[in-house]
Design a protein around this motif. Sequence first.
Motif, mmCIF file in Angstrom:
data_model
loop_
_atom_site.group_PDB
_atom_site.id
_atom_site.type_symbol
_atom_site.label_atom_id
_atom_site.label_comp_id
_atom_site.label_asym_id
_atom_site.label_seq_id
_atom_site.Cartn_x
_atom_site.Cartn_y
_atom_site.Cartn_z
ATOM 1 N N ASP A 125 27.766 -29.584 18.527
ATOM 2 C CA ASP A 125 27.435 -28.458 17.666
ATOM 3 C C ASP A 125 26.103 -28.657 16.949
ATOM 4 O O ASP A 125 25.629 -29.783 16.792
ATOM 5 N N ARG A 126 25.546 -27.546 16.482
ATOM 6 C CA ARG A 126 24.277 -27.608 15.756
ATOM 7 C C ARG A 126 24.455 -28.351 14.432
ATOM 8 O O ARG A 126 23.558 -29.061 13.974
ATOM 9 N N SER A 127 25.611 -28.156 13.806
ATOM 10 C CA SER A 127 25.894 -28.805 12.528
ATOM 11 C C SER A 127 27.283 -29.432 12.567
ATOM 12 O O SER A 127 28.218 -28.866 13.141
ATOM 13 N N VAL A 128 27.409 -30.592 11.951
ATOM 14 C CA VAL A 128 28.699 -31.267 11.895
ATOM 15 C C VAL A 128 29.502 -30.828 10.677
ATOM 16 O O VAL A 128 30.671 -31.152 10.541
ATOM 17 N N VAL A 129 28.869 -30.036 9.799
ATOM 18 C CA VAL A 129 29.506 -29.626 8.543
ATOM 19 C C VAL A 129 30.814 -28.860 8.759
ATOM 20 O O VAL A 129 31.817 -29.158 8.098
ATOM 21 N N PRO A 130 30.871 -27.858 9.659
ATOM 22 C CA PRO A 130 32.142 -27.150 9.837
ATOM 23 C C PRO A 130 33.286 -28.065 10.259
ATOM 24 O O PRO A 130 34.413 -27.912 9.776
ATOM 25 N N ALA A 131 33.007 -29.005 11.151
ATOM 26 C CA ALA A 131 34.050 -29.923 11.604
ATOM 27 C C ALA A 131 34.547 -30.797 10.457
ATOM 28 O O ALA A 131 35.751 -30.964 10.260
ATOM 29 N N ARG B 152 31.999 -21.570 14.585
ATOM 30 C CA ARG B 152 32.103 -22.445 13.427
ATOM 31 C C ARG B 152 33.487 -22.399 12.790
ATOM 32 O O ARG B 152 34.034 -23.430 12.400
ATOM 33 N N LEU B 153 34.053 -21.187 12.684
ATOM 34 C CA LEU B 153 35.387 -21.069 12.104
ATOM 35 C C LEU B 153 36.408 -21.785 12.971
ATOM 36 O O LEU B 153 37.300 -22.476 12.463
ATOM 37 N N ARG B 154 36.269 -21.638 14.287
ATOM 38 C CA ARG B 154 37.192 -22.310 15.203
ATOM 39 C C ARG B 154 37.072 -23.825 15.086
ATOM 40 O O ARG B 154 38.082 -24.534 15.083
ATOM 41 N N VAL B 155 35.833 -24.323 14.974
ATOM 42 C CA VAL B 155 35.605 -25.758 14.808
ATOM 43 C C VAL B 155 36.261 -26.255 13.530
ATOM 44 O O VAL B 155 36.900 -27.316 13.494
#
Length: 206
Positions: free
Chosen positions: A34-40, A106-109
């Motif tokens: 992913d572009r960002s690890v923040v959502p995970a 992002r929500l799914r992640v």
Amino acid sequence: MNTTTVAAFLAVDLLLVFTPGADWAYAIAAGLRDRSVVPAVAGLIAGYAGYTLLAVAGLVVLVASSASLLTALTVLGAAYLMWLGWGVLARPAGLTASTSAMASSRLRVMLKGAGISGLNPKALLLYFSLFPQFIDPAAGWSVAAQTGLFGTLHMAACAAVYLTVGVLARTVLRTRPSVARAVTRASGAMMIVIGGLLLVERLAAR
């Protein structure tokens, strides 16, 4: 509250957080995909926030004392973890995914991350077995307040470590796509193995 007690809790908690497991595997996979690890990471923390609320309400003790409920939670969590691991193996890291596709997922992640930590019986046992060892009825704080503090410290430690793990995985492997795919597959395999071990361990304990 005694600062020595808080420091002792943090020392033990950090040892547990620094031990690679399902959360690490998911953070690494997210960092590479992913572009960002923040959502995970936000999802992983959301799962622990749920446990913190349960612990403050005193419900963790009730859940942890029920063998049948723990078994059901373990089976569900292990199956979910292995399913996610298989998905990672089937679709290794692709650093060229479109920005729009990433944004829409992002929500799914985040929800997947919440599922990993929220369905992990090890997290339940951590809150049930570790926290009471540091609760001091004579500390001047209520048990609920002390539990809330420990839960908040645990979430902060997890956020710092998992963000670092995910960002490092992405940064170090950004220019090494073949290695990135290998690491992602290893993360997926780790999820499957951890899920299988949780399942075998719990069923053997019955």
